[in-house]
Motif scaffolding. Structure first.
Motif, PDB file in Angstrom:
ATOM      1  N   GLN A  64     137.386  49.355  23.844  1.00  0.00           N
ATOM      2  CA  GLN A  64     137.409  48.549  22.630  1.00  0.00           C
ATOM      3  C   GLN A  64     137.534  47.075  23.002  1.00  0.00           C
ATOM      4  OE1 GLN A  64     137.311  50.581  19.825  1.00  0.00           O
ATOM      5  NE2 GLN A  64     137.534  52.361  21.132  1.00  0.00           N
ATOM      6  N   THR A  65     137.221  46.213  22.074  1.00  0.00           N
ATOM      7  CA  THR A  65     137.345  44.780  22.344  1.00  0.00           C
ATOM      8  C   THR A  65     138.798  44.369  22.581  1.00  0.00           C
ATOM      9  OG1 THR A  65     137.366  44.315  19.974  1.00  0.00           O
ATOM     10  CG2 THR A  65     135.249  44.141  21.106  1.00  0.00           C
ATOM     11  N   ASP A  66     139.740  45.165  22.066  1.00  0.00           N
ATOM     12  CA  ASP A  66     141.152  44.845  22.282  1.00  0.00           C
ATOM     13  C   ASP A  66     141.698  45.471  23.568  1.00  0.00           C
ATOM     14  OD1 ASP A  66     141.403  47.523  21.685  1.00  0.00           O
ATOM     15  OD2 ASP A  66     142.609  47.235  19.879  1.00  0.00           O
ATOM     16  N   GLY A  67     140.801  46.090  24.368  1.00  0.00           N
ATOM     17  CA  GLY A  67     141.213  46.652  25.643  1.00  0.00           C
ATOM     18  C   GLY A  67     141.570  48.124  25.615  1.00  0.00           C
ATOM     19  N   ARG A  68     141.712  48.707  24.428  1.00  0.00           N
ATOM     20  CA  ARG A  68     142.011  50.139  24.354  1.00  0.00           C
ATOM     21  C   ARG A  68     140.821  50.933  24.876  1.00  0.00           C
ATOM     22  NH1 ARG A  68     142.404  51.934  19.069  1.00  0.00           N
ATOM     23  NH2 ARG A  68     141.355  50.025  18.459  1.00  0.00           N
ATOM     24  N   ILE A  69     141.123  52.031  25.542  1.00  0.00           N
ATOM     25  CA  ILE A  69     140.076  52.869  26.120  1.00  0.00           C
ATOM     26  C   ILE A  69     140.193  54.274  25.543  1.00  0.00           C
ATOM     27  CG2 ILE A  69     139.209  53.913  28.239  1.00  0.00           C
ATOM     28  CD1 ILE A  69     140.130  51.385  29.693  1.00  0.00           C
ATOM     29  N   THR A  70     139.063  54.793  25.078  1.00  0.00           N
ATOM     30  CA  THR A  70     138.996  56.146  24.547  1.00  0.00           C
ATOM     31  C   THR A  70     138.118  56.975  25.469  1.00  0.00           C
ATOM     32  OG1 THR A  70     139.146  55.295  22.293  1.00  0.00           O
ATOM     33  CG2 THR A  70     138.337  57.542  22.552  1.00  0.00           C
ATOM     34  N   LEU A  71     138.665  58.064  25.980  1.00  0.00           N
ATOM     35  CA  LEU A  71     137.910  58.972  26.828  1.00  0.00           C
ATOM     36  C   LEU A  71     136.975  59.792  25.953  1.00  0.00           C
ATOM     37  CD1 LEU A  71     137.924  59.582  29.850  1.00  0.00           C
ATOM     38  CD2 LEU A  71     139.533  61.416  29.398  1.00  0.00           C
ATOM     39  N   LEU A  72     135.718  59.895  26.361  1.00  0.00           N
ATOM     40  CA  LEU A  72     134.726  60.651  25.598  1.00  0.00           C
ATOM     41  C   LEU A  72     134.427  61.953  26.336  1.00  0.00           C
ATOM     42  CD1 LEU A  72     132.308  57.697  24.799  1.00  0.00           C
ATOM     43  CD2 LEU A  72     134.109  58.629  23.335  1.00  0.00           C
ATOM     44  N   ARG A  85     124.593  62.475  21.390  1.00  0.00           N
ATOM     45  CA  ARG A  85     124.252  61.263  20.647  1.00  0.00           C
ATOM     46  C   ARG A  85     125.119  61.147  19.398  1.00  0.00           C
ATOM     47  NH1 ARG A  85     121.932  59.593  16.295  1.00  0.00           N
ATOM     48  NH2 ARG A  85     120.669  57.729  16.204  1.00  0.00           N
ATOM     49  N   ASN A  86     125.254  62.245  18.668  1.00  0.00           N
ATOM     50  CA  ASN A  86     126.073  62.237  17.450  1.00  0.00           C
ATOM     51  C   ASN A  86     127.535  61.915  17.761  1.00  0.00           C
ATOM     52  OD1 ASN A  86     123.763  62.913  16.039  1.00  0.00           O
ATOM     53  ND2 ASN A  86     124.276  65.086  15.890  1.00  0.00           N
ATOM     54  N   LEU A  88     128.601  60.097  20.265  1.00  0.00           N
ATOM     55  CA  LEU A  88     128.668  58.675  20.572  1.00  0.00           C
ATOM     56  C   LEU A  88     128.624  57.826  19.310  1.00  0.00           C
ATOM     57  CD1 LEU A  88     126.338  58.399  23.698  1.00  0.00           C
ATOM     58  CD2 LEU A  88     128.833  58.206  23.625  1.00  0.00           C
ATOM     59  N   VAL A  89     127.736  58.183  18.389  1.00  0.00           N
ATOM     60  CA  VAL A  89     127.648  57.443  17.127  1.00  0.00           C
ATOM     61  C   VAL A  89     128.981  57.521  16.391  1.00  0.00           C
ATOM     62  CG1 VAL A  89     126.553  57.443  14.844  1.00  0.00           C
ATOM     63  CG2 VAL A  89     125.145  57.629  16.900  1.00  0.00           C
ATOM     64  N   THR A  90     129.574  58.689  16.360  1.00  0.00           N
ATOM     65  CA  THR A  90     130.865  58.875  15.691  1.00  0.00           C
ATOM     66  C   THR A  90     131.952  58.031  16.365  1.00  0.00           C
ATOM     67  OG1 THR A  90     130.276  61.085  14.955  1.00  0.00           O
ATOM     68  CG2 THR A  90     132.630  60.562  15.037  1.00  0.00           C
ATOM     69  N   ALA A  91     131.990  58.088  17.708  1.00  0.00           N
ATOM     70  CA  ALA A  91     132.999  57.309  18.438  1.00  0.00           C
ATOM     71  C   ALA A  91     132.826  55.823  18.205  1.00  0.00           C
ATOM     72  CB  ALA A  91     132.912  57.623  19.939  1.00  0.00           C
ATOM     73  N   LEU A  92     131.591  55.359  18.189  1.00  0.00           N
ATOM     74  CA  LEU A  92     131.336  53.937  17.949  1.00  0.00           C
ATOM     75  C   LEU A  92     131.681  53.541  16.525  1.00  0.00           C
ATOM     76  CD1 LEU A  92     128.002  53.521  19.912  1.00  0.00           C
ATOM     77  CD2 LEU A  92     130.221  52.511  20.482  1.00  0.00           C
ATOM     78  N   SER A  93     131.382  54.386  15.566  1.00  0.00           N
ATOM     79  CA  SER A  93     131.706  54.050  14.183  1.00  0.00           C
ATOM     80  C   SER A  93     133.216  54.041  13.966  1.00  0.00           C
ATOM     81  CB  SER A  93     131.003  54.984  13.199  1.00  0.00           C
ATOM     82  OG  SER A  93     131.495  56.302  13.320  1.00  0.00           O
TER      83      SER A  93
END
Length: 100
Positions: A64-72, A85-86, A88-93
């Motif tokens: 994230q722009t605030d430095g938080r990291i989410t494992l996918l 793909r879905n 990734l779209v969900t994670a980005l949204s």
């Protein structure tokens, strides 16, 4: 599948020859690619893996722009490019929604 240790240079060289590559050319290119730049890249990759809490390669993470990291989690989407793909779209949204 055969249980060969692919981290062993001799095994890789034998496999290269088995698929029709020139053994001497493979050895020369392997030595070239195994130099300091590659070792630095591997060290950096391992540091990122530790930072995000990954368990192996490939590991995907969204920063994230605030430095938080989410494992996918790609494992549950293996062989399913549309599902990945879905995800990734969900994670980005979700990421964008949290910033709003």
């Amino acid at each position: 599948m055969e249980g060969r240790r692919i981290a062993d240079v001799d095994v890789l060289q034998a496999m290269a020859v088995d698929i029709g590559l020139d053994g001497a050319a493979f050895d020369a290119e392997y030595r070239c690619q195994a130099g300091p730049a590659t070792q630095a890249h591997i060290a950096d990759s391992r540091a990122w893996l530790a930072r995000v809490g990954g368990q192996g390669f490939p590991t995907f993470a969204l920063e994230q722009t605030d430095g938080r990291i989410t494992l996918l989690d790609i494992g549950r989407h293996s062989g399913q490019p549309q599902a990945w793909r879905n995800a990734l779209v969900t994670a980005l949204s979700h990421s964008e929604g949290e910033q709003a």
